[in-house]
Design a protein around this motif. Structure first.
Motif, PDB file in Angstrom:
ATOM      1  N   LEU A  81       0.829  -1.214   0.000  1.00 31.31           N
ATOM      2  CA  LEU A  81       0.000   0.000   0.000  1.00 31.31           C
ATOM      3  C   LEU A  81       0.860   1.260   0.000  1.00 31.31           C
ATOM      4  O   LEU A  81       0.525   2.253  -0.659  1.00 31.31           O
ATOM      5  N   ALA A  82       1.964   1.219   0.718  1.00 31.75           N
ATOM      6  CA  ALA A  82       2.868   2.374   0.724  1.00 31.75           C
ATOM      7  C   ALA A  82       3.465   2.600  -0.650  1.00 31.75           C
ATOM      8  O   ALA A  82       3.572   3.752  -1.113  1.00 31.75           O
ATOM      9  N   ARG A  83       3.830   1.511  -1.356  1.00 29.19           N
ATOM     10  CA  ARG A  83       4.360   1.656  -2.721  1.00 29.19           C
ATOM     11  C   ARG A  83       3.306   2.211  -3.667  1.00 29.19           C
ATOM     12  O   ARG A  83       3.599   3.061  -4.510  1.00 29.19           O
ATOM     13  N   LEU A  84       2.067   1.730  -3.516  1.00 27.43           N
ATOM     14  CA  LEU A  84       0.992   2.261  -4.359  1.00 27.43           C
ATOM     15  C   LEU A  84       0.784   3.750  -4.105  1.00 27.43           C
ATOM     16  O   LEU A  84       0.585   4.533  -5.050  1.00 27.43           O
ATOM     17  N   ALA A  85       0.813   4.155  -2.849  1.00 28.95           N
ATOM     18  CA  ALA A  85       0.634   5.574  -2.524  1.00 28.95           C
ATOM     19  C   ALA A  85       1.770   6.407  -3.099  1.00 28.95           C
ATOM     20  O   ALA A  85       1.544   7.518  -3.609  1.00 28.95           O
ATOM     21  N   GLU A  86       2.995   5.885  -3.062  1.00 29.84           N
ATOM     22  CA  GLU A  86       4.128   6.612  -3.650  1.00 29.84           C
ATOM     23  C   GLU A  86       3.957   6.755  -5.157  1.00 29.84           C
ATOM     24  O   GLU A  86       4.231   7.819  -5.719  1.00 29.84           O
ATOM     25  N   LEU A  87       3.503   5.676  -5.800  1.00 34.61           N
ATOM     26  CA  LEU A  87       3.290   5.737  -7.250  1.00 34.61           C
ATOM     27  C   LEU A  87       2.195   6.737  -7.600  1.00 34.61           C
ATOM     28  O   LEU A  87       2.304   7.479  -8.580  1.00 34.61           O
ATOM     29  N   LYS A  88       1.157   6.770  -6.796  1.00 33.85           N
ATOM     30  CA  LYS A  88       0.081   7.722  -7.046  1.00 33.85           C
ATOM     31  C   LYS A  88       0.557   9.153  -6.819  1.00 33.85           C
ATOM     32  O   LYS A  88       0.268  10.054  -7.621  1.00 33.85           O
ATOM     33  N   ASN A  89       1.301   9.369  -5.756  1.00 32.36           N
ATOM     34  CA  ASN A  89       1.805  10.713  -5.458  1.00 32.36           C
ATOM     35  C   ASN A  89       2.815  11.193  -6.491  1.00 32.36           C
ATOM     36  O   ASN A  89       2.898  12.393  -6.770  1.00 32.36           O
ATOM     37  N   SER A  90       3.577  10.280  -7.064  1.00 28.27           N
ATOM     38  CA  SER A  90       4.551  10.677  -8.086  1.00 28.27           C
ATOM     39  C   SER A  90       3.900  10.891  -9.449  1.00 28.27           C
ATOM     40  O   SER A  90       4.537  11.390 -10.361  1.00 28.27           O
ATOM     41  N   GLY A  91       2.645  10.493  -9.579  1.00 22.06           N
ATOM     42  CA  GLY A  91       1.941  10.683 -10.846  1.00 22.06           C
ATOM     43  C   GLY A  91       2.015   9.487 -11.765  1.00 22.06           C
ATOM     44  O   GLY A  91       1.491   9.531 -12.885  1.00 22.06           O
ATOM     45  N   ALA A  92       2.634   8.413 -11.360  1.00 22.32           N
ATOM     46  CA  ALA A  92       2.745   7.230 -12.209  1.00 22.32           C
ATOM     47  C   ALA A  92       1.410   6.504 -12.312  1.00 22.32           C
ATOM     48  O   ALA A  92       1.169   5.802 -13.300  1.00 22.32           O
ATOM     49  N   LEU A  93       0.536   6.659 -11.303  1.00 15.34           N
ATOM     50  CA  LEU A  93      -0.781   6.029 -11.324  1.00 15.34           C
ATOM     51  C   LEU A  93      -1.853   7.113 -11.232  1.00 15.34           C
ATOM     52  O   LEU A  93      -1.709   8.080 -10.483  1.00 15.34           O
ATOM     53  N   SER A  94      -2.921   6.886 -11.978  1.00 20.73           N
ATOM     54  CA  SER A  94      -4.063   7.793 -11.835  1.00 20.73           C
ATOM     55  C   SER A  94      -4.873   7.363 -10.607  1.00 20.73           C
ATOM     56  O   SER A  94      -4.622   6.306 -10.023  1.00 20.73           O
ATOM     57  N   GLU A  95      -5.861   8.179 -10.257  1.00 16.71           N
ATOM     58  CA  GLU A  95      -6.695   7.868  -9.091  1.00 16.71           C
ATOM     59  C   GLU A  95      -7.461   6.561  -9.308  1.00 16.71           C
ATOM     60  O   GLU A  95      -7.585   5.748  -8.393  1.00 16.71           O
ATOM     61  N   GLU A  96      -7.957   6.342 -10.522  1.00 15.83           N
ATOM     62  CA  GLU A  96      -8.716   5.125 -10.815  1.00 15.83           C
ATOM     63  C   GLU A  96      -7.817   3.891 -10.753  1.00 15.83           C
ATOM     64  O   GLU A  96      -8.200   2.846 -10.216  1.00 15.83           O
ATOM     65  N   GLU A  97      -6.617   4.001 -11.312  1.00 18.74           N
ATOM     66  CA  GLU A  97      -5.688   2.875 -11.280  1.00 18.74           C
ATOM     67  C   GLU A  97      -5.274   2.563  -9.832  1.00 18.74           C
ATOM     68  O   GLU A  97      -5.160   1.395  -9.457  1.00 18.74           O
ATOM     69  N   TYR A  98      -5.074   3.623  -9.066  1.00 19.33           N
ATOM     70  CA  TYR A  98      -4.708   3.443  -7.658  1.00 19.33           C
ATOM     71  C   TYR A  98      -5.822   2.723  -6.901  1.00 19.33           C
ATOM     72  O   TYR A  98      -5.562   1.782  -6.144  1.00 19.33           O
ATOM     73  N   GLN A  99      -7.069   3.131  -7.112  1.00 20.43           N
ATOM     74  CA  GLN A  99      -8.195   2.504  -6.410  1.00 20.43           C
ATOM     75  C   GLN A  99      -8.356   1.046  -6.832  1.00 20.43           C
ATOM     76  O   GLN A  99      -8.613   0.175  -5.989  1.00 20.43           O
ATOM     77  N   ARG A 100      -8.200   0.757  -8.125  1.00 24.85           N
ATOM     78  CA  ARG A 100      -8.314  -0.635  -8.589  1.00 24.85           C
ATOM     79  C   ARG A 100      -7.209  -1.507  -7.982  1.00 24.85           C
ATOM     80  O   ARG A 100      -7.462  -2.630  -7.550  1.00 24.85           O
ATOM     81  N   ALA A 101      -5.980  -0.992  -7.968  1.00 21.01           N
ATOM     82  CA  ALA A 101      -4.866  -1.763  -7.413  1.00 21.01           C
ATOM     83  C   ALA A 101      -5.040  -1.955  -5.899  1.00 21.01           C
ATOM     84  O   ALA A 101      -4.770  -3.031  -5.367  1.00 21.01           O
ATOM     85  N   LYS A 102      -5.526  -0.920  -5.234  1.00 24.15           N
ATOM     86  CA  LYS A 102      -5.738  -1.021  -3.796  1.00 24.15           C
ATOM     87  C   LYS A 102      -6.848  -2.026  -3.486  1.00 24.15           C
ATOM     88  O   LYS A 102      -6.716  -2.868  -2.580  1.00 24.15           O
ATOM     89  N   ASP A 103      -7.953  -1.969  -4.246  1.00 27.19           N
ATOM     90  CA  ASP A 103      -9.049  -2.939  -4.037  1.00 27.19           C
ATOM     91  C   ASP A 103      -8.582  -4.362  -4.310  1.00 27.19           C
ATOM     92  O   ASP A 103      -8.957  -5.295  -3.599  1.00 27.19           O
ATOM     93  N   LYS A 104      -7.760  -4.531  -5.356  1.00 27.34           N
ATOM     94  CA  LYS A 104      -7.254  -5.849  -5.688  1.00 27.34           C
ATOM     95  C   LYS A 104      -6.325  -6.368  -4.569  1.00 27.34           C
ATOM     96  O   LYS A 104      -6.375  -7.537  -4.193  1.00 27.34           O
ATOM     97  N   LEU A 105      -5.518  -5.480  -4.017  1.00 26.86           N
ATOM     98  CA  LEU A 105      -4.585  -5.851  -2.955  1.00 26.86           C
ATOM     99  C   LEU A 105      -5.322  -6.229  -1.669  1.00 26.86           C
ATOM    100  O   LEU A 105      -4.970  -7.182  -0.996  1.00 26.86           O
ATOM    101  N   LEU A 106      -6.363  -5.472  -1.336  1.00 24.05           N
ATOM    102  CA  LEU A 106      -7.094  -5.709  -0.102  1.00 24.05           C
ATOM    103  C   LEU A 106      -8.143  -6.808  -0.205  1.00 24.05           C
ATOM    104  O   LEU A 106      -8.690  -7.221   0.810  1.00 24.05           O
ATOM    105  N   ALA A 107      -8.423  -7.281  -1.405  1.00 24.35           N
ATOM    106  CA  ALA A 107      -9.435  -8.322  -1.588  1.00 24.35           C
ATOM    107  C   ALA A 107      -8.956  -9.674  -1.166  1.00 24.35           C
ATOM    108  O   ALA A 107      -7.860  -9.957  -0.932  1.00 24.35           O
TER     109      ALA A 107
END
Length: 137
Positions: A111-137
């Motif tokens: 989750l910390a890596r995903l947040a870093e990728l989102k903050n750096s602009g490598a992931l959009s908000e939608e991609e971040y939410q999908r990856a986070k949901d997939k990780l937490l599922a």
């Protein structure tokens, strides 16, 4: 109870307290004898026999001879128990399931890596939410 004065009751209570205190000290010393790593089997057997056969003298001699290091052995045991507990907590927290990318760090690092990728602009908000949901599922 008329023939048992108040001072005798206090004296009896003091004797009972000292008797219980003596047993606690005796068990503490016997535990310390068996926990000690710097003594061999014969040393442990000798101290145990000495403490059991001559309890008053044995306990006093043990406290004089080895009493200073009893506290250090207690601290070492507490450190080992704390380290084992911390290791268990780390393993239990890291084994919540398969983590993305084959990392053994667990969901928190992912989750910390995903947040870093989102903050750096490598992931959009939608991609971040999908990856986070997939990780937490």
């Amino acid at each position: 109870m008329d023939n048992y004065p108040l001072l005798d009751i206090f004296w009896t209570m003091l004797e009972l307290f000292l008797w219980i205190l003596w047993f606690f000290l005796l068990f503490k010393i016997i535990t310390d004898i068996f926990r000690s790593d710097d003594m061999g089997g014969w040393g442990k057997a000798g101290w145990t026999i000495f403490v059991i056969l001559l309890p008053f003298l044995g306990v006093l001699v043990y406290l004089i001879a080895r009493g200073g290091s009893m506290q250090q052995r207690d601290v070492d045991q507490a450190r080992k128990a704390d380290a084992a507990f911390q290791d268990y907590v780390r393993k239990a927290a890291g084994s919540g399931g398969p983590s993305s990318g084959g990392s053994s760090g667990g969901h928190v690092e992912d989750l910390a890596r995903l947040a870093e990728l989102k903050n750096s602009g490598a992931l959009s908000e939608e991609e971040y939410q999908r990856a986070k949901d997939k990780l937490l599922a």
